[in-house]
Write a protein that holds these residues in place. Structure first.
Motif, mmCIF file in Angstrom:
data_model
loop_
_atom_site.group_PDB
_atom_site.id
_atom_site.type_symbol
_atom_site.label_atom_id
_atom_site.label_comp_id
_atom_site.label_asym_id
_atom_site.label_seq_id
_atom_site.Cartn_x
_atom_site.Cartn_y
_atom_site.Cartn_z
ATOM 1 N N VAL A 1 43.508 54.066 42.480
ATOM 2 C CA VAL A 1 44.332 54.124 43.539
ATOM 3 C C VAL A 1 45.181 53.000 43.340
ATOM 4 C CG1 VAL A 1 45.226 54.405 45.890
ATOM 5 C CG2 VAL A 1 43.096 55.506 45.130
ATOM 6 N N GLU A 2 46.681 53.012 42.832
ATOM 7 C CA GLU A 2 47.579 52.108 42.675
ATOM 8 C C GLU A 2 49.039 52.508 42.523
ATOM 9 O OE1 GLU A 2 47.698 48.419 41.468
ATOM 10 O OE2 GLU A 2 49.861 48.841 41.937
ATOM 11 N N PRO A 3 49.547 51.884 43.710
ATOM 12 C CA PRO A 3 51.139 52.371 44.064
ATOM 13 C C PRO A 3 52.218 52.002 42.836
ATOM 14 C CG PRO A 3 50.553 50.408 45.230
ATOM 15 C CD PRO A 3 49.298 50.588 44.674
ATOM 16 N N ALA A 4 51.852 50.908 42.064
ATOM 17 C CA ALA A 4 52.986 50.400 41.256
ATOM 18 C C ALA A 4 53.018 51.454 40.012
ATOM 19 C CB ALA A 4 52.867 49.037 40.935
ATOM 20 N N SER B 1 39.622 45.919 44.836
ATOM 21 C CA SER B 1 40.576 44.741 43.812
ATOM 22 C C SER B 1 41.839 44.600 44.262
ATOM 23 C CB SER B 1 40.000 44.665 42.630
ATOM 24 O OG SER B 1 40.138 43.361 42.041
ATOM 25 N N PRO B 2 42.094 44.405 45.708
ATOM 26 C CA PRO B 2 43.522 44.535 45.914
ATOM 27 C C PRO B 2 44.267 43.056 46.037
ATOM 28 C CG PRO B 2 42.131 44.372 48.023
ATOM 29 C CD PRO B 2 41.249 44.221 46.829
ATOM 30 N N GLY B 3 43.592 42.058 45.511
ATOM 31 C CA GLY B 3 44.182 40.574 45.447
ATOM 32 C C GLY B 3 44.536 40.037 46.877
ATOM 33 N N ILE B 4 45.660 39.360 46.932
ATOM 34 C CA ILE B 4 45.822 38.597 47.956
ATOM 35 C C ILE B 4 46.964 38.954 48.916
ATOM 36 C CG2 ILE B 4 45.167 36.344 46.923
ATOM 37 C CD1 ILE B 4 48.237 35.781 46.495
ATOM 38 N N LEU C 1 36.162 42.784 44.519
ATOM 39 C CA LEU C 1 36.181 41.780 43.364
ATOM 40 C C LEU C 1 37.479 41.041 43.455
ATOM 41 C CD1 LEU C 1 36.076 44.753 40.653
ATOM 42 C CD2 LEU C 1 34.341 43.208 41.154
ATOM 43 N N GLY C 2 37.632 39.946 42.546
ATOM 44 C CA GLY C 2 38.720 39.132 42.360
ATOM 45 C C GLY C 2 39.150 38.362 43.326
ATOM 46 N N ASP C 3 40.551 38.096 43.480
ATOM 47 C CA ASP C 3 41.073 37.160 44.520
ATOM 48 C C ASP C 3 40.596 37.165 46.189
ATOM 49 O OD1 ASP C 3 41.894 36.152 42.464
ATOM 50 O OD2 ASP C 3 44.252 36.415 42.835
ATOM 51 N N ALA C 4 40.096 38.606 46.642
ATOM 52 C CA ALA C 4 40.020 38.771 47.695
ATOM 53 C C ALA C 4 38.609 38.234 48.115
ATOM 54 C CB ALA C 4 40.049 40.380 47.932
ATOM 55 N N GLY D 1 43.358 49.273 43.667
ATOM 56 C CA GLY D 1 43.999 48.068 42.877
ATOM 57 C C GLY D 1 44.081 48.173 41.417
ATOM 58 N N GLY D 2 45.084 48.393 40.654
ATOM 59 C CA GLY D 2 44.775 48.507 39.167
ATOM 60 C C GLY D 2 45.282 47.131 38.333
ATOM 61 N N GLY D 3 44.838 46.059 39.195
ATOM 62 C CA GLY D 3 44.976 44.564 38.618
ATOM 63 C C GLY D 3 43.812 44.149 37.436
ATOM 64 N N PHE E 1 50.800 34.121 32.389
ATOM 65 C CA PHE E 1 51.974 33.882 31.644
ATOM 66 C C PHE E 1 53.251 34.284 32.341
ATOM 67 C CE2 PHE E 1 50.885 32.535 27.266
ATOM 68 C CZ PHE E 1 49.449 32.389 27.259
ATOM 69 N N SER E 2 53.209 34.543 33.684
ATOM 70 C CA SER E 2 54.240 34.633 34.466
ATOM 71 C C SER E 2 55.112 33.290 34.436
ATOM 72 C CB SER E 2 54.067 35.218 35.717
ATOM 73 O OG SER E 2 53.558 34.293 36.495
ATOM 74 N N ASN E 3 54.203 32.079 34.313
ATOM 75 C CA ASN E 3 54.784 30.616 34.197
ATOM 76 C C ASN E 3 55.661 30.495 33.096
ATOM 77 O OD1 ASN E 3 53.902 29.852 36.831
ATOM 78 N ND2 ASN E 3 51.972 29.142 36.073
ATOM 79 N N PRO F 1 36.450 30.408 40.339
ATOM 80 C CA PRO F 1 37.637 30.381 41.179
ATOM 81 C C PRO F 1 38.244 31.925 40.996
ATOM 82 C CG PRO F 1 37.657 29.564 38.742
ATOM 83 C CD PRO F 1 36.243 29.929 39.150
ATOM 84 N N LYS F 2 39.524 31.955 41.889
ATOM 85 C CA LYS F 2 40.207 33.085 41.942
ATOM 86 C C LYS F 2 41.061 33.137 40.854
ATOM 87 C CE LYS F 2 40.318 32.921 46.976
ATOM 88 N NZ LYS F 2 39.168 33.798 47.168
ATOM 89 N N SER F 3 40.574 33.754 39.754
ATOM 90 C CA SER F 3 41.626 33.959 38.392
ATOM 91 C C SER F 3 41.408 35.370 37.945
ATOM 92 C CB SER F 3 40.757 32.851 37.324
ATOM 93 O OG SER F 3 39.750 33.495 36.911
ATOM 94 N N GLY F 4 42.209 35.555 37.003
ATOM 95 C CA GLY F 4 42.299 36.877 36.534
ATOM 96 C C GLY F 4 40.852 37.161 35.603
ATOM 97 N N PHE F 5 40.649 36.099 34.883
ATOM 98 C CA PHE F 5 39.091 36.229 34.089
ATOM 99 C C PHE F 5 38.079 36.326 34.930
ATOM 100 C CE2 PHE F 5 37.367 34.106 29.805
ATOM 101 C CZ PHE F 5 36.482 35.120 29.809
ATOM 102 N N CYS G 1 40.031 29.010 32.425
ATOM 103 C CA CYS G 1 41.410 28.793 32.813
ATOM 104 C C CYS G 1 42.004 28.144 31.974
ATOM 105 C CB CYS G 1 41.666 28.297 34.232
ATOM 106 S SG CYS G 1 41.177 29.463 35.691
ATOM 107 N N TYR G 2 42.976 28.976 30.933
ATOM 108 C CA TYR G 2 43.848 27.920 30.253
ATOM 109 C C TYR G 2 45.068 27.596 30.887
ATOM 110 C CZ TYR G 2 40.795 29.122 26.394
ATOM 111 O OH TYR G 2 40.154 29.605 25.470
ATOM 112 N N SER G 3 45.804 26.678 30.644
ATOM 113 C CA SER G 3 47.043 26.151 31.336
ATOM 114 C C SER G 3 47.849 25.545 30.096
ATOM 115 C CB SER G 3 46.933 25.088 32.264
ATOM 116 O OG SER G 3 46.111 25.507 33.429
#
Ligand SMILES: Cc1cc2nc3c(=O)[nH]c(=O)nc-3n(C[C@H](O)[C@H](O)[C@H](O)COP(=O)(O)OP(=O)(O)OC[C@H]3O[C@@H](n4cnc5c(N)ncnc54)[C@H](O)[C@@H]3O)c2cc1C
Length: 422
Positions: free
Chosen positions: A61-64, A131-134, A315-318, A37-39, A72-74, A325-329, A360-362
Protein backbone atom coordinates in the motif's frame (compact mmCIF):
# COMPACT_ATOMS: atom_id res chain seq x y z
CA UNK A 1 -0.73 -23.20 7.89
CA UNK A 2 1.67 -23.80 5.04
CA UNK A 3 2.03 -27.48 5.89
CA UNK A 4 -1.72 -27.77 5.23
CA UNK A 5 -1.31 -25.97 1.92
CA UNK A 6 1.51 -28.21 0.82
CA UNK A 7 -0.45 -31.32 1.89
CA UNK A 8 -3.22 -30.20 -0.45
CA UNK A 9 -0.70 -29.63 -3.23
CA UNK A 10 0.62 -33.13 -2.67
CA UNK A 11 -2.89 -34.61 -2.95
CA UNK A 12 -3.56 -32.45 -5.99
CA UNK A 13 -1.02 -34.43 -7.96
CA UNK A 14 -2.96 -37.68 -7.33
CA UNK A 15 -6.27 -37.11 -9.18
CA UNK A 16 -8.01 -34.40 -11.24
CA UNK A 17 -10.86 -34.00 -8.73
CA UNK A 18 -8.42 -33.78 -5.88
CA UNK A 19 -6.48 -31.19 -7.93
CA UNK A 20 -9.55 -28.98 -8.27
CA UNK A 21 -10.32 -29.27 -4.56
CA UNK A 22 -6.67 -28.65 -3.76
CA UNK A 23 -6.54 -25.44 -5.82
CA UNK A 24 -9.65 -24.07 -4.14
CA UNK A 25 -8.46 -24.89 -0.67
CA UNK A 26 -5.02 -23.52 -1.42
CA UNK A 27 -6.54 -20.20 -2.53
CA UNK A 28 -8.63 -20.07 0.63
CA UNK A 29 -5.67 -20.86 2.80
CA UNK A 30 -3.28 -18.46 1.03
CA UNK A 31 -1.77 -16.26 3.72
CA UNK A 32 -1.79 -12.53 3.10
CA UNK A 33 0.84 -10.04 4.14
CA UNK A 34 0.01 -6.36 3.73
CA UNK A 35 2.96 -3.95 3.60
CA UNK A 36 2.42 -0.22 4.19
CA UNK A 37 4.92 2.18 2.59
CA UNK A 38 6.85 1.60 -0.63
CA UNK A 39 10.14 3.11 0.51
CA UNK A 40 13.40 1.56 1.69
CA UNK A 41 11.86 -0.79 4.24
CA UNK A 42 8.50 -1.51 2.59
CA UNK A 43 9.48 -2.01 -1.05
CA UNK A 44 12.35 -4.27 0.00
CA UNK A 45 10.21 -6.32 2.37
CA UNK A 46 7.42 -6.79 -0.19
CA UNK A 47 9.85 -8.03 -2.83
CA UNK A 48 11.72 -10.36 -0.49
CA UNK A 49 8.49 -11.83 0.91
CA UNK A 50 7.28 -12.55 -2.58
CA UNK A 51 10.63 -14.11 -3.42
CA UNK A 52 10.78 -16.15 -0.17
CA UNK A 53 7.42 -17.79 -0.75
CA UNK A 54 5.39 -17.20 -3.92
CA UNK A 55 2.40 -18.75 -2.14
CA UNK A 56 2.12 -15.68 0.09
CA UNK A 57 -0.17 -12.96 -1.25
CA UNK A 58 1.82 -9.74 -0.79
CA UNK A 59 0.00 -6.41 -1.03
CA UNK A 60 1.96 -3.14 -0.96
CA UNK A 61 0.00 0.00 0.00
CA UNK A 62 1.67 3.23 -1.17
CA UNK A 63 -0.07 6.45 -2.27
CA UNK A 64 2.74 7.87 -4.43
CA UNK A 65 3.14 7.01 -8.13
CA UNK A 66 6.93 7.16 -7.86
CA UNK A 67 9.44 7.03 -5.04
CA UNK A 68 12.06 9.77 -4.73
CA UNK A 69 15.01 8.65 -2.61
CA UNK A 70 16.45 10.82 0.13
CA UNK A 71 19.85 9.19 -0.49
CA UNK A 72 21.55 11.29 -3.17
CA UNK A 73 18.97 14.09 -2.78
CA UNK A 74 21.83 16.12 -1.28
CA UNK A 75 23.63 15.63 -4.60
CA UNK A 76 20.60 17.20 -6.29
CA UNK A 77 20.87 20.19 -3.93
CA UNK A 78 24.56 20.48 -4.78
CA UNK A 79 23.79 20.49 -8.52
CA UNK A 80 25.49 17.12 -9.16
CA UNK A 81 22.32 15.24 -10.22
CA UNK A 82 18.75 15.92 -11.21
CA UNK A 83 15.61 14.70 -9.45
CA UNK A 84 14.78 12.27 -12.27
CA UNK A 85 17.96 10.33 -11.49
CA UNK A 86 16.74 9.62 -7.92
CA UNK A 87 13.11 8.82 -8.88
CA UNK A 88 11.88 5.23 -9.29
CA UNK A 89 8.59 3.62 -10.28
CA UNK A 90 7.05 0.39 -9.03
CA UNK A 91 6.85 -1.50 -12.34
CA UNK A 92 9.45 -4.09 -11.35
CA UNK A 93 8.05 -4.45 -7.85
CA UNK A 94 4.73 -5.44 -9.42
CA UNK A 95 6.47 -7.65 -11.96
CA UNK A 96 7.94 -9.59 -9.03
CA UNK A 97 4.48 -10.67 -7.90
CA UNK A 98 3.64 -7.87 -5.48
CA UNK A 99 0.08 -6.51 -5.66
CA UNK A 100 0.29 -2.71 -5.54
CA UNK A 101 -2.49 -0.56 -4.09
CA UNK A 102 -2.13 3.19 -4.71
CA UNK A 103 -3.69 4.26 -1.48
CA UNK A 104 -2.95 5.53 1.99
CA UNK A 105 -3.46 3.46 5.14
CA UNK A 106 -5.42 5.38 7.77
CA UNK A 107 -6.05 2.94 10.61
CA UNK A 108 -5.65 -0.64 11.70
CA UNK A 109 -7.54 -3.01 13.91
CA UNK A 110 -4.90 -5.33 15.37
CA UNK A 111 -7.55 -7.57 17.00
CA UNK A 112 -9.49 -8.16 13.80
CA UNK A 113 -6.25 -8.03 11.74
CA UNK A 114 -7.58 -5.50 9.25
CA UNK A 115 -6.15 -2.33 7.72
CA UNK A 116 -8.38 0.51 6.51
CA UNK A 117 -7.40 2.72 3.57
CA UNK A 118 -8.38 6.30 2.65
CA UNK A 119 -10.63 4.78 -0.02
CA UNK A 120 -12.65 3.18 2.78
CA UNK A 121 -11.54 -0.28 1.71
CA UNK A 122 -10.60 -2.70 4.50
CA UNK A 123 -7.81 -5.21 3.90
CA UNK A 124 -7.61 -8.37 6.02
CA UNK A 125 -4.10 -9.60 6.79
CA UNK A 126 -2.30 -12.46 8.45
CA UNK A 127 0.74 -10.25 8.96
CA UNK A 128 1.04 -6.49 8.59
CA UNK A 129 4.34 -4.71 7.92
CA UNK A 130 4.56 -0.95 8.43
CA UNK A 131 7.50 1.02 7.04
CA UNK A 132 5.92 4.48 6.75
CA UNK A 133 9.01 6.51 7.64
CA UNK A 134 8.89 9.73 9.64
CA UNK A 135 6.40 12.46 10.38
CA UNK A 136 7.31 16.04 11.23
CA UNK A 137 6.42 17.49 14.61
CA UNK A 138 4.93 20.65 13.16
CA UNK A 139 5.03 23.50 15.66
CA UNK A 140 7.54 21.79 17.99
CA UNK A 141 10.00 24.38 16.69
CA UNK A 142 8.21 27.69 17.23
CA UNK A 143 7.02 29.20 13.95
CA UNK A 144 7.74 26.12 11.86
CA UNK A 145 4.50 24.72 10.44
CA UNK A 146 3.56 23.40 7.00
CA UNK A 147 3.16 26.86 5.39
CA UNK A 148 6.58 27.85 6.84
CA UNK A 149 8.13 24.86 5.03
CA UNK A 150 7.16 26.46 1.71
CA UNK A 151 9.39 29.43 2.59
CA UNK A 152 12.03 27.58 4.60
CA UNK A 153 12.08 24.07 3.07
CA UNK A 154 13.04 21.03 5.11
CA UNK A 155 13.75 18.83 2.09
CA UNK A 156 13.86 15.94 4.60
CA UNK A 157 11.41 13.97 2.46
CA UNK A 158 12.74 14.04 -1.07
CA UNK A 159 10.65 15.38 -3.95
CA UNK A 160 9.06 18.83 -4.35
CA UNK A 161 10.81 20.09 -1.21
CA UNK A 162 14.18 19.13 -2.71
CA UNK A 163 13.32 20.99 -5.92
CA UNK A 164 12.19 24.04 -3.91
CA UNK A 165 15.39 24.25 -1.88
CA UNK A 166 17.54 23.78 -4.99
CA UNK A 167 15.60 26.56 -6.77
CA UNK A 168 16.14 28.90 -3.81
CA UNK A 169 19.89 28.21 -3.83
CA UNK A 170 20.05 28.89 -7.57
CA UNK A 171 18.04 32.11 -7.23
CA UNK A 172 20.17 33.45 -4.35
CA UNK A 173 22.62 36.28 -5.04
CA UNK A 174 26.32 35.61 -4.65
CA UNK A 175 27.17 36.73 -1.11
CA UNK A 176 23.98 35.42 0.54
CA UNK A 177 23.84 33.53 3.82
CA UNK A 178 22.47 29.98 3.74
CA UNK A 179 21.62 28.30 7.05
CA UNK A 180 20.83 24.68 7.85
CA UNK A 181 19.00 24.22 11.16
CA UNK A 182 19.60 20.76 12.64
CA UNK A 183 17.27 19.38 15.37
CA UNK A 184 18.25 17.40 18.42
CA UNK A 185 18.51 13.66 17.69
CA UNK A 186 16.95 11.26 16.99
CA UNK A 187 16.19 12.13 13.38
CA UNK A 188 16.28 10.46 9.96
CA UNK A 189 19.86 9.97 8.68
CA UNK A 190 22.26 11.22 11.37
CA UNK A 191 25.05 12.26 8.88
CA UNK A 192 22.50 13.74 6.43
CA UNK A 193 22.66 17.42 7.50
CA UNK A 194 26.47 17.44 7.31
CA UNK A 195 26.60 15.81 3.89
CA UNK A 196 24.01 18.35 2.78
CA UNK A 197 26.09 21.22 4.15
CA UNK A 198 29.14 19.85 2.30
CA UNK A 199 27.43 19.57 -1.08
CA UNK A 200 25.71 22.95 -0.80
CA UNK A 201 29.12 24.39 0.14
CA UNK A 202 30.56 22.73 -2.97
CA UNK A 203 27.89 24.46 -5.08
CA UNK A 204 28.47 27.83 -3.43
CA UNK A 205 32.25 27.52 -3.78
CA UNK A 206 31.93 26.91 -7.52
CA UNK A 207 28.92 29.16 -8.37
CA UNK A 208 28.62 31.82 -5.60
CA UNK A 209 31.98 32.01 -3.80
CA UNK A 210 31.23 35.14 -1.73
CA UNK A 211 28.37 33.33 0.04
CA UNK A 212 28.41 31.79 3.51
CA UNK A 213 26.92 28.57 4.88
CA UNK A 214 26.02 28.16 8.56
CA UNK A 215 25.08 24.91 10.27
CA UNK A 216 23.03 25.86 13.33
CA UNK A 217 23.08 22.68 15.37
CA UNK A 218 20.89 21.39 18.19
CA UNK A 219 23.80 19.12 19.22
CA UNK A 220 27.42 19.45 20.23
CA UNK A 221 28.64 16.45 18.27
CA UNK A 222 27.63 14.53 15.16
CA UNK A 223 28.24 11.45 13.05
CA UNK A 224 31.70 11.21 11.36
CA UNK A 225 32.47 14.60 12.94
CA UNK A 226 36.27 14.41 12.75
CA UNK A 227 36.18 13.34 9.11
CA UNK A 228 33.71 16.05 8.11
CA UNK A 229 35.57 18.73 10.04
CA UNK A 230 38.94 17.88 8.47
CA UNK A 231 37.38 17.84 5.00
CA UNK A 232 35.66 21.19 5.54
CA UNK A 233 38.94 22.78 6.63
CA UNK A 234 40.57 21.49 3.47
CA UNK A 235 37.74 22.17 0.98
CA UNK A 236 35.57 24.99 2.31
CA UNK A 237 37.62 27.21 4.67
CA UNK A 238 35.84 30.48 5.49
CA UNK A 239 32.73 29.38 3.62
CA UNK A 240 31.20 26.75 5.91
CA UNK A 241 30.80 27.33 9.63
CA UNK A 242 29.40 24.84 12.15
CA UNK A 243 27.83 26.39 15.27
CA UNK A 244 27.31 23.75 18.00
CA UNK A 245 24.50 23.95 20.53
CA UNK A 246 26.82 24.99 23.37
CA UNK A 247 27.91 28.01 21.31
CA UNK A 248 24.35 29.14 20.56
CA UNK A 249 23.69 26.91 17.58
CA UNK A 250 20.27 25.62 18.54
CA UNK A 251 17.45 27.28 16.60
CA UNK A 252 14.52 27.90 18.96
CA UNK A 253 12.18 29.95 16.74
CA UNK A 254 11.85 30.76 13.06
CA UNK A 255 10.28 33.74 11.32
CA UNK A 256 9.73 32.76 7.67
CA UNK A 257 8.32 36.18 6.63
CA UNK A 258 11.41 38.01 7.86
CA UNK A 259 13.74 35.10 6.93
CA UNK A 260 15.18 35.11 10.43
CA UNK A 261 16.29 32.16 12.57
CA UNK A 262 16.35 32.81 16.33
CA UNK A 263 18.85 31.05 18.56
CA UNK A 264 19.39 31.50 22.29
CA UNK A 265 22.01 34.15 21.56
CA UNK A 266 21.12 35.94 18.33
CA UNK A 267 18.87 36.52 15.37
CA UNK A 268 20.35 35.22 12.15
CA UNK A 269 19.18 36.90 8.95
CA UNK A 270 19.44 34.51 6.03
CA UNK A 271 18.81 34.41 2.28
CA UNK A 272 18.01 30.67 2.28
CA UNK A 273 16.99 28.59 5.30
CA UNK A 274 16.87 24.80 5.30
CA UNK A 275 15.06 23.87 8.51
CA UNK A 276 15.14 20.19 9.45
CA UNK A 277 12.28 19.91 11.94
CA UNK A 278 11.99 17.58 14.95
CA UNK A 279 10.54 14.22 13.95
CA UNK A 280 8.67 11.14 15.12
CA UNK A 281 7.29 7.95 13.56
CA UNK A 282 4.80 8.57 10.73
CA UNK A 283 1.09 9.08 11.58
CA UNK A 284 -0.19 5.58 10.85
CA UNK A 285 2.21 4.00 13.38
CA UNK A 286 1.42 6.51 16.13
CA UNK A 287 -2.34 6.50 15.46
CA UNK A 288 -2.34 2.75 16.09
CA UNK A 289 -0.53 3.27 19.40
CA UNK A 290 2.48 1.31 18.15
CA UNK A 291 4.82 3.97 19.57
CA UNK A 292 3.35 3.53 23.06
CA UNK A 293 3.19 7.32 23.27
CA UNK A 294 6.96 7.71 22.88
CA UNK A 295 7.10 8.92 19.28
CA UNK A 296 9.06 5.90 18.00
CA UNK A 297 8.05 2.23 17.91
CA UNK A 298 9.67 -0.66 19.79
CA UNK A 299 10.15 -4.02 18.07
CA UNK A 300 11.71 -7.41 18.65
CA UNK A 301 15.03 -7.21 16.80
CA UNK A 302 14.87 -10.81 15.58
CA UNK A 303 11.53 -10.50 13.73
CA UNK A 304 10.71 -6.76 13.77
CA UNK A 305 7.36 -7.64 15.32
CA UNK A 306 5.84 -4.86 17.40
CA UNK A 307 6.14 -5.19 21.16
CA UNK A 308 2.68 -3.59 21.37
CA UNK A 309 0.56 -5.48 18.80
CA UNK A 310 1.36 -9.09 17.77
CA UNK A 311 1.10 -9.73 14.03
CA UNK A 312 2.25 -6.19 13.20
CA UNK A 313 5.88 -5.69 12.11
CA UNK A 314 7.64 -2.33 11.80
CA UNK A 315 10.77 -1.30 9.89
CA UNK A 316 13.01 1.64 9.14
CA UNK A 317 12.89 5.16 10.45
CA UNK A 318 9.69 4.64 12.46
CA UNK A 319 11.37 2.25 14.92
CA UNK A 320 13.86 2.29 17.73
CA UNK A 321 16.35 -0.21 16.31
CA UNK A 322 18.91 -0.32 19.11
CA UNK A 323 22.37 0.35 17.71
CA UNK A 324 21.18 0.72 14.10
CA UNK A 325 20.82 4.29 12.81
CA UNK A 326 17.82 5.58 10.89
CA UNK A 327 19.12 4.96 7.38
CA UNK A 328 17.88 3.53 4.10
CA UNK A 329 20.47 0.76 4.31
CA UNK A 330 19.29 -0.13 7.84
CA UNK A 331 15.66 -0.26 6.64
CA UNK A 332 16.67 -2.45 3.68
CA UNK A 333 18.61 -4.85 5.91
CA UNK A 334 15.81 -5.00 8.50
CA UNK A 335 13.28 -5.67 5.71
CA UNK A 336 15.12 -8.82 4.62
CA UNK A 337 15.28 -10.16 8.18
CA UNK A 338 11.60 -9.35 8.68
CA UNK A 339 10.57 -11.00 5.38
CA UNK A 340 12.48 -14.17 6.27
CA UNK A 341 10.95 -14.24 9.76
CA UNK A 342 7.39 -13.79 8.44
CA UNK A 343 7.84 -16.40 5.70
CA UNK A 344 9.17 -18.85 8.30
CA UNK A 345 6.40 -18.19 10.78
CA UNK A 346 3.71 -18.67 8.11
CA UNK A 347 5.23 -22.13 7.60
CA UNK A 348 5.21 -22.69 11.36
CA UNK A 349 8.97 -22.59 11.45
CA UNK A 350 11.19 -20.57 13.81
CA UNK A 351 12.70 -17.36 12.39
CA UNK A 352 16.23 -17.68 10.97
CA UNK A 353 19.10 -16.12 12.92
CA UNK A 354 19.20 -12.49 11.84
CA UNK A 355 22.23 -10.77 10.30
CA UNK A 356 21.96 -7.00 10.04
CA UNK A 357 24.26 -4.46 8.40
CA UNK A 358 24.49 -0.78 7.61
CA UNK A 359 26.90 1.56 5.88
CA UNK A 360 26.29 5.29 5.63
CA UNK A 361 28.35 6.93 2.89
CA UNK A 362 28.55 10.70 2.71
CA UNK A 363 29.87 12.80 -0.13
CA UNK A 364 31.79 15.84 1.07
CA UNK A 365 32.52 16.78 -2.55
CA UNK A 366 31.88 14.92 -5.84
CA UNK A 367 35.20 13.10 -5.57
CA UNK A 368 35.48 12.97 -1.76
CA UNK A 369 33.59 10.24 0.12
CA UNK A 370 33.62 9.10 3.75
CA UNK A 371 31.71 6.29 5.45
CA UNK A 372 30.65 4.66 8.69
CA UNK A 373 29.56 1.03 8.84
CA UNK A 374 28.27 -1.48 11.35
CA UNK A 375 27.34 -5.14 11.64
CA UNK A 376 24.70 -6.12 14.17
CA UNK A 377 23.37 -9.10 16.09
CA UNK A 378 20.31 -9.57 18.24
CA UNK A 379 20.70 -10.33 21.95
CA UNK A 380 17.49 -10.87 23.95
CA UNK A 381 15.51 -9.03 21.26
CA UNK A 382 17.88 -6.01 21.29
CA UNK A 383 19.92 -5.03 18.23
CA UNK A 384 23.54 -4.53 19.27
CA UNK A 385 26.67 -3.73 17.28
CA UNK A 386 29.21 -6.54 16.92
CA UNK A 387 32.40 -5.11 18.33
CA UNK A 388 35.22 -4.68 15.83
CA UNK A 389 32.98 -5.47 12.85
CA UNK A 390 32.31 -1.90 11.72
CA UNK A 391 34.15 1.37 11.73
CA UNK A 392 34.70 4.69 10.00
CA UNK A 393 36.96 5.77 7.16
CA UNK A 394 40.55 6.37 8.26
CA UNK A 395 41.21 9.93 9.37
CA UNK A 396 44.53 10.21 7.52
CA UNK A 397 43.55 8.68 4.15
CA UNK A 398 44.82 10.34 0.98
CA UNK A 399 42.67 11.89 -1.75
CA UNK A 400 42.81 8.75 -3.86
CA UNK A 401 41.18 6.82 -1.00
CA UNK A 402 38.49 9.52 -0.64
CA UNK A 403 37.88 9.35 -4.41
CA UNK A 404 37.40 5.60 -4.21
CA UNK A 405 34.94 6.01 -1.33
CA UNK A 406 32.95 8.47 -3.44
CA UNK A 407 32.82 5.77 -6.14
CA UNK A 408 31.73 3.19 -3.55
CA UNK A 409 28.94 5.57 -2.47
CA UNK A 410 27.63 5.74 -6.04
CA UNK A 411 27.91 1.95 -6.41
CA UNK A 412 26.07 1.45 -3.13
CA UNK A 413 23.27 3.68 -4.40
CA UNK A 414 23.03 1.84 -7.73
CA UNK A 415 22.93 -1.52 -5.93
CA UNK A 416 20.35 -0.68 -3.29
CA UNK A 417 17.97 1.02 -5.72
CA UNK A 418 18.26 -1.99 -8.07
CA UNK A 419 17.56 -4.28 -5.10
CA UNK A 420 14.37 -2.30 -4.38
CA UNK A 421 13.12 -1.14 -7.77
CA UNK A 422 15.23 -2.80 -10.47
C1 LIG B 1 18.95 14.18 2.99
C2 LIG B 1 18.94 12.72 3.31
C3 LIG B 1 19.95 11.90 2.85
C4 LIG B 1 19.94 10.55 3.14
N1 LIG B 1 20.98 9.78 2.70
C5 LIG B 1 21.02 8.46 3.01
C6 LIG B 1 22.09 7.65 2.56
O1 LIG B 1 23.01 8.11 1.86
N2 LIG B 1 22.08 6.35 2.90
C7 LIG B 1 21.07 5.79 3.65
O2 LIG B 1 21.13 4.59 3.91
N3 LIG B 1 20.04 6.55 4.10
C8 LIG B 1 19.98 7.86 3.80
N4 LIG B 1 18.93 8.63 4.24
C9 LIG B 1 17.90 8.03 5.13
C10 LIG B 1 16.82 7.27 4.37
O3 LIG B 1 16.19 8.09 3.43
C11 LIG B 1 15.76 6.75 5.34
O4 LIG B 1 16.39 6.19 6.46
C12 LIG B 1 14.88 5.71 4.67
O5 LIG B 1 14.13 6.33 3.64
C13 LIG B 1 13.93 5.06 5.69
O6 LIG B 1 13.15 4.07 5.05
P1 LIG B 1 11.63 3.85 5.52
O7 LIG B 1 11.14 2.68 4.77
O8 LIG B 1 11.55 3.90 6.99
O9 LIG B 1 10.88 5.19 5.02
P2 LIG B 1 10.76 5.78 3.54
O10 LIG B 1 11.86 5.30 2.68
O11 LIG B 1 10.58 7.25 3.72
O12 LIG B 1 9.40 5.17 2.99
C14 LIG B 1 8.18 5.48 3.60
C15 LIG B 1 7.07 5.30 2.56
O13 LIG B 1 5.84 5.12 3.26
C16 LIG B 1 4.83 5.81 2.58
N5 LIG B 1 3.76 6.07 3.56
C17 LIG B 1 3.81 6.86 4.65
N6 LIG B 1 2.64 6.82 5.31
C18 LIG B 1 1.86 5.96 4.62
C19 LIG B 1 0.51 5.50 4.82
N7 LIG B 1 -0.24 5.92 5.84
N8 LIG B 1 0.00 4.63 3.91
C20 LIG B 1 0.75 4.18 2.85
N9 LIG B 1 2.02 4.59 2.64
C21 LIG B 1 2.56 5.48 3.51
C22 LIG B 1 5.52 7.05 2.05
O14 LIG B 1 4.80 7.61 0.94
C23 LIG B 1 6.88 6.50 1.65
O15 LIG B 1 6.91 6.10 0.30
C24 LIG B 1 18.89 10.00 3.92
C25 LIG B 1 17.86 10.83 4.39
C26 LIG B 1 17.88 12.18 4.09
C27 LIG B 1 16.76 13.04 4.58
Amino acid sequence: MSATRRDFLGLAGAAPLAAAVGRRSRAQAQPRVVVVGGGFGGATCARYLSRADPDIRVTLVEPAQDFVTCPFSNAVLGGLRDLASITFDYAHVEAHGVELMRNRAVSLDPGARTLTLTSGQTLPYDRLVLSPGIGFRWGALEGYDEPAAERMPHAWKAGPQTALLRAQLEAMDDGGVVAIAVPEPPFRCPPGPYERASLIAHYLKTAKPRSKLLILDGSDSFSKQDLFTAAWQELYPGLLEWVPRSQGGQVIRVDPDAMVLHTDFEEVQVAVANVVPPQHAADIARAAGLDDGRGWCAVDGGTFESTVHPGVHLLGDAILAGAMPKSGFSANSQAKVCAAAIAASLRDRPPPKPALINTCYSLVAPDYGISIGGVYEVLDGEIVAIKGAGGVSPQDADRDFRRREADYARSWYANITTDMFG
